[in-house]
Each structure stands twice: as structure tokens, then as C-alpha cells.
Enzyme design. Sequence first.
Site, PDB file in Angstrom:
ATOM      1  N   TYR A  14     -20.254  -5.090 -31.049  1.00  0.00           N
ATOM      2  CA  TYR A  14     -19.356  -6.034 -31.717  1.00  0.00           C
ATOM      3  C   TYR A  14     -19.431  -7.453 -31.165  1.00  0.00           C
ATOM      4  O   TYR A  14     -18.697  -8.333 -31.628  1.00  0.00           O
ATOM      5  CB  TYR A  14     -17.910  -5.528 -31.620  1.00  0.00           C
ATOM      6  CG  TYR A  14     -17.691  -4.201 -32.289  1.00  0.00           C
ATOM      7  CD1 TYR A  14     -17.645  -4.099 -33.665  1.00  0.00           C
ATOM      8  CD2 TYR A  14     -17.577  -3.037 -31.531  1.00  0.00           C
ATOM      9  CE1 TYR A  14     -17.461  -2.875 -34.290  1.00  0.00           C
ATOM     10  CE2 TYR A  14     -17.399  -1.804 -32.140  1.00  0.00           C
ATOM     11  CZ  TYR A  14     -17.334  -1.730 -33.520  1.00  0.00           C
ATOM     12  OH  TYR A  14     -17.163  -0.503 -34.133  1.00  0.00           O
ATOM     13  N   HIS A  19     -15.022 -10.794 -36.224  1.00  0.00           N
ATOM     14  CA  HIS A  19     -13.762 -10.170 -35.822  1.00  0.00           C
ATOM     15  C   HIS A  19     -13.488 -10.335 -34.322  1.00  0.00           C
ATOM     16  O   HIS A  19     -12.389 -10.047 -33.862  1.00  0.00           O
ATOM     17  CB  HIS A  19     -13.802  -8.680 -36.172  1.00  0.00           C
ATOM     18  CG  HIS A  19     -12.525  -8.136 -36.729  1.00  0.00           C
ATOM     19  ND1 HIS A  19     -11.548  -8.914 -37.335  1.00  0.00           N
ATOM     20  CD2 HIS A  19     -12.048  -6.851 -36.785  1.00  0.00           C
ATOM     21  CE1 HIS A  19     -10.556  -8.143 -37.721  1.00  0.00           C
ATOM     22  NE2 HIS A  19     -10.823  -6.897 -37.402  1.00  0.00           N
ATOM     23  N   TYR A  64      -9.593  -1.435 -29.135  1.00  0.00           N
ATOM     24  CA  TYR A  64     -10.045  -1.748 -30.485  1.00  0.00           C
ATOM     25  C   TYR A  64      -8.948  -2.480 -31.243  1.00  0.00           C
ATOM     26  O   TYR A  64      -7.763  -2.343 -30.960  1.00  0.00           O
ATOM     27  CB  TYR A  64     -10.547  -0.508 -31.247  1.00  0.00           C
ATOM     28  CG  TYR A  64     -11.854   0.006 -30.671  1.00  0.00           C
ATOM     29  CD1 TYR A  64     -13.074  -0.498 -31.095  1.00  0.00           C
ATOM     30  CD2 TYR A  64     -11.839   0.974 -29.664  1.00  0.00           C
ATOM     31  CE1 TYR A  64     -14.269  -0.046 -30.540  1.00  0.00           C
ATOM     32  CE2 TYR A  64     -13.033   1.433 -29.108  1.00  0.00           C
ATOM     33  CZ  TYR A  64     -14.240   0.913 -29.541  1.00  0.00           C
ATOM     34  OH  TYR A  64     -15.410   1.349 -28.978  1.00  0.00           O
ATOM     35  N   ASN A  66      -7.361  -2.407 -34.096  1.00  0.00           N
ATOM     36  CA  ASN A  66      -6.206  -1.807 -34.767  1.00  0.00           C
ATOM     37  C   ASN A  66      -5.191  -1.188 -33.817  1.00  0.00           C
ATOM     38  O   ASN A  66      -4.112  -0.782 -34.247  1.00  0.00           O
ATOM     39  CB  ASN A  66      -6.676  -0.748 -35.767  1.00  0.00           C
ATOM     40  CG  ASN A  66      -7.439  -1.360 -36.930  1.00  0.00           C
ATOM     41  OD1 ASN A  66      -7.651  -2.563 -36.988  1.00  0.00           O
ATOM     42  ND2 ASN A  66      -7.856  -0.522 -37.857  1.00  0.00           N
ATOM     43  N   ASP A  91      -9.028 -13.821 -35.453  1.00  0.00           N
ATOM     44  CA  ASP A  91      -9.704 -14.347 -36.633  1.00  0.00           C
ATOM     45  C   ASP A  91      -8.764 -14.309 -37.831  1.00  0.00           C
ATOM     46  O   ASP A  91      -7.772 -13.574 -37.842  1.00  0.00           O
ATOM     47  CB  ASP A  91     -10.961 -13.522 -36.928  1.00  0.00           C
ATOM     48  CG  ASP A  91     -10.616 -12.059 -37.233  1.00  0.00           C
ATOM     49  OD1 ASP A  91     -10.145 -11.371 -36.313  1.00  0.00           O
ATOM     50  OD2 ASP A  91     -10.791 -11.617 -38.386  1.00  0.00           O
ATOM     51  N   ASN A 112      -4.986  -6.827 -38.815  1.00  0.00           N
ATOM     52  CA  ASN A 112      -4.530  -5.540 -38.286  1.00  0.00           C
ATOM     53  C   ASN A 112      -4.166  -5.577 -36.809  1.00  0.00           C
ATOM     54  O   ASN A 112      -3.309  -4.819 -36.354  1.00  0.00           O
ATOM     55  CB  ASN A 112      -5.586  -4.461 -38.537  1.00  0.00           C
ATOM     56  CG  ASN A 112      -5.662  -4.059 -39.996  1.00  0.00           C
ATOM     57  OD1 ASN A 112      -4.679  -4.157 -40.725  1.00  0.00           O
ATOM     58  ND2 ASN A 112      -6.828  -3.618 -40.434  1.00  0.00           N
TER      59      ASN A 112
END
Length: 215
Positions: A14, A19, A64, A66, A91, A112
Site C-alpha cells: 500500500y 489512500h 488498516y 477501516n 485522503d 471509512n
Amino acid sequence: MKLIVGLGNPGRKYEQTRHNVGFIVAEKVAVLTRAGTPKIKFEGELAESSIGGEKVVILCPHTYMNASGQSVRKAFDFYKLDLSDILVVCDDLNLDSGRLRIRPSGSAGGQNGIKDLIRHLGSESFPRLRVGIGRPPAGWTVTDYVLGKFSKSERDTFDAATTRAAHAVISFVTDGVDRTMSQFNGDPAADSKPKQKKTSDRSPSDPRSVGQQQP
């Protein structure tokens, strides 16, 4: 004391994705403020620094996106902070690429990570700094877009935006949220243009220029 939270997803997969803008900004803040060596704490990577004589903790949750709230809640409770002492960087799909928007509170707005923070903190009343990534191009899903890496054409824009965001974080600590909003919420392109002086369309010989009334 202030807690700066950069939101993103851990792992090499990532890195440099849209994100993970929050992680990128947090890393730049750490460099600019000469933060100490990061350590693993509160289910995330944490570095301690000082800005303007005030202690600052920079946290990138590794739970993570969420589930960001569970990491932040642990740090929030440990340091016994007020909600106003937190600044969350993330973001935002609904802002043009490279635009910044800092607010003292507000809804999740579809983000989220912010949504999970609101759930764990039990309130929307914490400051957040959003970095615009723009909307997905035609044919892209939102998931593919936010988890995609910056294209070559985007890199300069986001390098400048994340650097500006890092300075906004420093301003938040030294000057507070209101002054930071007034300084960083504008269009950076417009702000960089030289301001032109207003000129009158009346010549010195125009009677209106010496106060004479016209019919």
C-alpha cells in the site's frame, strides 16, 4: 500535548497509494520536526517529537484504514487527551487533487477511517485535515482508485500537497485550528499567483475622480 494521526494501510503493498496520503504526511511531519525513532505502540507506529515547545506524538495505525479507531482510542486514553488535541490526516475523494481542507469537527464524509474514529471516540468533534485525491476516472471503481499508486502525472502534485499538509500540521500545533484553516484551506494555485493591484477605470480628467456628481 497533541496527537497527530496519519491514516492509511500498513505494508509495502500500500506504499505510495492514494489512500495512504495520511501516512505520507505523518512521515513528512516526523522529518520536519526531527522526531525520534519510531516504535510499535498502540497497534501502530508511533514517533515522539516537539513543535514550538509542545510535545507531539505522531501515530500511524497499523490496524488498516477501516479499523483505525481502535489504535487511536488506545493512544487517546493513554495520554488522557481532549478531542481538540487530536489532528487526523486522511485522503478525500470529494476534494480536488492536491487541495487541503482542515476542519475542527464534522461527519465522516464517506471516509471509512474517520467513520471508525467517530465510532471509537464517540464523537465527531475532533479536528481533521483532508488531502484531496479527486474522483476516480471513468471506468475505475472507488476501491481500485484509492488503493492505486500515484501516476507519474500526479506525483508532483501530491508531493507538493503532502509537504504543504505537513506544514499545516505544524501550524495546527503552533497556531491552532482557526488560523490554520484560514491559511491552508484556500486554493494553493490561486494563493501562489501574484495579486494585481486594482486600477480605476477613471482618468484623472474624469470629473467623477474628483468627487463631482453625475446626473
